[in-house]
Design a protein around this motif. Structure first.
Motif, PDB file in Angstrom:
ATOM      1  N   LEU A  37      48.894  32.632  44.831  1.00 19.58           N
ATOM      2  CA  LEU A  37      49.691  33.487  45.706  1.00 19.58           C
ATOM      3  C   LEU A  37      51.079  33.672  45.101  1.00 19.58           C
ATOM      4  CD1 LEU A  37      48.737  31.857  49.138  1.00 19.58           C
ATOM      5  CD2 LEU A  37      47.662  33.797  48.015  1.00 19.58           C
ATOM      6  N   MET A  91      48.193  27.313  46.170  1.00 23.02           N
ATOM      7  CA  MET A  91      49.067  28.397  46.606  1.00 23.02           C
ATOM      8  C   MET A  91      49.956  28.876  45.460  1.00 23.02           C
ATOM      9  SD  MET A  91      50.115  26.898  50.360  1.00 23.02           S
ATOM     10  CE  MET A  91      51.154  28.290  50.818  1.00 23.02           C
ATOM     11  N   GLY A  92      50.499  27.923  44.698  1.00 26.53           N
ATOM     12  CA  GLY A  92      51.344  28.301  43.576  1.00 26.53           C
ATOM     13  C   GLY A  92      50.584  29.042  42.492  1.00 26.53           C
ATOM     14  N   SER A 121      55.664  17.017  51.166  1.00 25.96           N
ATOM     15  CA  SER A 121      56.215  18.253  50.610  1.00 25.96           C
ATOM     16  C   SER A 121      57.552  17.976  49.939  1.00 25.96           C
ATOM     17  CB  SER A 121      56.390  19.299  51.716  1.00 25.96           C
ATOM     18  OG  SER A 121      55.156  19.642  52.301  1.00 25.96           O
ATOM     19  N   VAL A 161      46.709  21.679  47.921  1.00 30.18           N
ATOM     20  CA  VAL A 161      46.874  22.970  48.593  1.00 30.18           C
ATOM     21  C   VAL A 161      48.091  23.707  48.050  1.00 30.18           C
ATOM     22  CG1 VAL A 161      47.388  24.062  50.810  1.00 30.18           C
ATOM     23  CG2 VAL A 161      45.659  22.281  50.686  1.00 30.18           C
ATOM     24  N   LEU A 162      49.197  23.001  47.865  1.00 28.43           N
ATOM     25  CA  LEU A 162      50.399  23.644  47.322  1.00 28.43           C
ATOM     26  C   LEU A 162      50.168  24.135  45.890  1.00 28.43           C
ATOM     27  CD1 LEU A 162      53.208  21.285  48.679  1.00 28.43           C
ATOM     28  CD2 LEU A 162      52.702  23.623  49.402  1.00 28.43           C
ATOM     29  N   VAL A 189      56.779  25.119  53.144  1.00 30.12           N
ATOM     30  CA  VAL A 189      55.961  24.188  53.918  1.00 30.12           C
ATOM     31  C   VAL A 189      56.810  23.030  54.441  1.00 30.12           C
ATOM     32  CG1 VAL A 189      54.029  22.567  53.779  1.00 30.12           C
ATOM     33  CG2 VAL A 189      53.838  24.819  52.724  1.00 30.12           C
ATOM     34  N   TRP A 239      56.744  27.415  47.357  1.00 33.64           N
ATOM     35  CA  TRP A 239      55.823  27.222  48.483  1.00 33.64           C
ATOM     36  C   TRP A 239      56.063  25.877  49.162  1.00 33.64           C
ATOM     37  CZ3 TRP A 239      53.783  30.942  50.888  1.00 33.64           C
ATOM     38  CH2 TRP A 239      53.283  32.082  50.245  1.00 33.64           C
ATOM     39  N   GLN A 254      56.493  28.457  41.431  1.00 33.40           N
ATOM     40  CA  GLN A 254      55.848  28.908  42.658  1.00 33.40           C
ATOM     41  C   GLN A 254      55.425  27.727  43.534  1.00 33.40           C
ATOM     42  OE1 GLN A 254      54.540  33.363  41.730  1.00 33.40           O
ATOM     43  NE2 GLN A 254      52.837  31.932  41.772  1.00 33.40           N
TER      44      GLN A 254
END
Length: 528
Positions: free
Chosen positions: A267, A263-264, A38, A259-260, A104, A100, A96
């Protein structure tokens, strides 16, 4: 050239040893890697955003492409964030992903620290690495707050106003701290450029340096591992770094990145164009700060109003205690805990086998109580939203949360300790009576009973091989005129006094002692 260099420096031998270093294969060890990856994604996306962000608090009318804001007076910082979101190719997606990834990153560090705590992986010789990990957690909170404050929107500006109020609550020097931080009266013209310099230069540099030291110490001290056949307190059993561990770790990086990115893309987070630019006479409603400072917000909301005039200085307790004392106490406890446990356990060998949380009931109960207190404070940080959504009277919710802050950790501590002791008792029954097979047999007397079988060797090994420090008693013997270490020994009895003894023969206990012996305390031939 490489041959000549290898003759003068142990490059080849050191490289081979490093590449063949064993890494235990367990999902809980991946939490730290999620934090690391991350951070990598934060650096990559942050570099892109740096090209378009302007850390300037000069005000001008907004002339960008977002119609509802056009003509509104905004700072250069806020306008550049809106431009990144609507006019820069891929800017909103990168923004985003960056936001996120920061959430995380902090969450992964926090959960990783909890794993280290509950498994006792902070014990000798890893106290220094625990200290570095706590420092990384602190720096990540500061880094997140700096980045959260940069857009200069109504939400982040309200957070900065809260931070200034906390600074002002510090007795005697609070006004000076606020003046130097903001470069004059709030909000001033300096705070965004200063936060920007800290966010892209100072704090990332410290984070990357400490991560490097942290990983170097992990390699030097070797990984901790769970007790399984063949694993002792003096070896490490796992997959070599190359190629197995590297392949798995690379795959994890792409999973985290994927996954990030999802999400960006899917979401929405931090829509600054909805909040609008910050104005000192406006305040945002129905919004809370990022989760990692939610406990601070909750403490400020729950603390009753109280202040004291002392020698011409006003001490505002309802801000000073939750805003200054609470976070200082939190990190002081985190830094001191490994040394506290070593003090009440006495001199012990190096510990490279992880504890099952049930085998250290007091430590597990303390950790669970702390997590429950944090959960109450986090809920209190959004008490207005909770009261509105669930139609609960605001005053009743506030008093309930104030009571819960003391009652819930107390109940959690005792329930967790009883649960740990109950799980130890269940392990004892499984060892002595065997585990159920699911078959029902008829006894010679005409009754029925469930058939049981001995535990598999791996399961019995995991249950029996455990760290069992005994309560200290030295210095408080009855024959002494003056009894030393009474406080330490009383704490040791409270901490280590309750456990369920496991059924084991004398020979088996000797074998367990050999497995748990620290490096240098048993020969290599005893590792089987």
């Amino acid at each position: 050239m490489l041959t000549a260099l290898d003759k003068r420096l142990p490059v080849s031998s050191a490289g081979k040893e490093f590449l063949r270093k064993a890494f235990p294969d367990h999902w809980s060890f991946l939490l730290g890697e999620i934090a690391l990856y991350s951070l990598v994604i934060l650096v990559l996306t942050g570099v892109y955003l740096t090209l378009f962000f302007h850390p300037d608090m000069t005000e001008r009318p907004y002339t960008g492409s977002y119609g509802p804001l056009r003509g509104l007076i905004t700072t250069e910082a806020y306008a550049s964030v809106v431009d990144i979101s609507f006019d820069v190719r891929g800017g909103l997606l990168i923004r985003q992903i960056h936001h996120w990834a920061s959430l995380v990153f902090v969450a992964a560090i926090g959960v990783h620290l909890l794993r280290i705590f509950f498994t006792g992986a902070f014990r000798r010789p890893r106290e220094a690495n625990w200290t570095i990990g706590v420092t990384l957690f602190l720096l990540s909170l500061l880094e997140g707050f700096c980045g959260y404050s940069l857009p200069d929107d109504l939400l982040s500006g309200t957070g900065l106003r809260t931070a200034q109020g906390i600074m002002l609550s510090i007795p005697v020097v609070g006004t000076y701290v606020s003046f130097f931080a903001f470069g004059g009266q709030f909000p001033g013209q300096e705070i965004i450029p200063r936060l920007y310099a800290a966010h892209i230069l100072l704090l990332p540099g410290l984070l990357l340096a400490l991560v490097t030291v942290h990983l170097a110490l992990v390699v030097y001290h070797k990984h901790t591992q769970w007790a399984e056949p063949g694993r002792t307190n003096r070896n490490v059993v796992g997959k070599p770094m190359v190629p197995q561990y590297t392949a798995k770790s690379t795959g994890l990086f792409f999973v985290v990145a994927g996954v990030l990115t999802l999400m960006g893309a899917l979401l929405q987070i931090n829509p600054v164009w909805v909040f609008g630019p910050y104005r000192t006479d406006h305040v945002s409603l129905d919004v809370q700060p990022d989760w990692y400072v939610g406990f601070l917000e909750g403490g400020l909301r729950l603390m009753p109003a109280a202040e004291t005039d002392l020698a011409g200085h006003t001490i505002v307790w309802d801000v000073f205690l939750p805003g200054v004392v609470l976070p200082m106490a939190l990190f002081l406890v985190l830094y001191a805990y490994p040394f506290f446990e070593r003090w009440i356990s006495g001199h012990r060998p190096e510990q490279h086998l992880c504890d099952r949380p049930r085998n250290q009931p007091t430590r597990t109960a303390l950790g669970a109580a702390a997590v429950s207190a944090y959960a109450v404070l986090l809920m209190a940080g959004g008490q207005d939203v909770v009261a509105y959504v669930f139609k609960v009277p605001f005053e009743e919710l506030t008093y309930t949360l104030r009571t819960s802050l003391f009652v819930v950790p107390f109940l959690t501590y005792h329930a967790t300790k009883r649960a740990c002791l109950g799980l130890q008792a269940a392990d004892r029954r499984r060892l002595s009576e065997g585990q159920a097979t699911g078959e029902v047999r008829r006894t010679p007397q005409g009754g029925y009973q469930e058939a049981r079988t001995l535990l598999p060797p791996a399961e019995a090994y995991r249950v029996l091989v455990r760290d069992e420090p005994r309560p200290l008693a030295h210095g408080t013997e009855v024959w002494r005129w003056f009894r030393k270490h009474r406080i330490r020994n009383a704490l040791s009895r409270w901490y280590f006094g309750r456990r369920v003894e496991m059924p084991a023969t004398e020979w088996l206990r000797r074998r367990i002692d050999v497995v748990r012996a620290g490096p240098g305390e048993a020969g290599d031939g005893d590792d089987s």
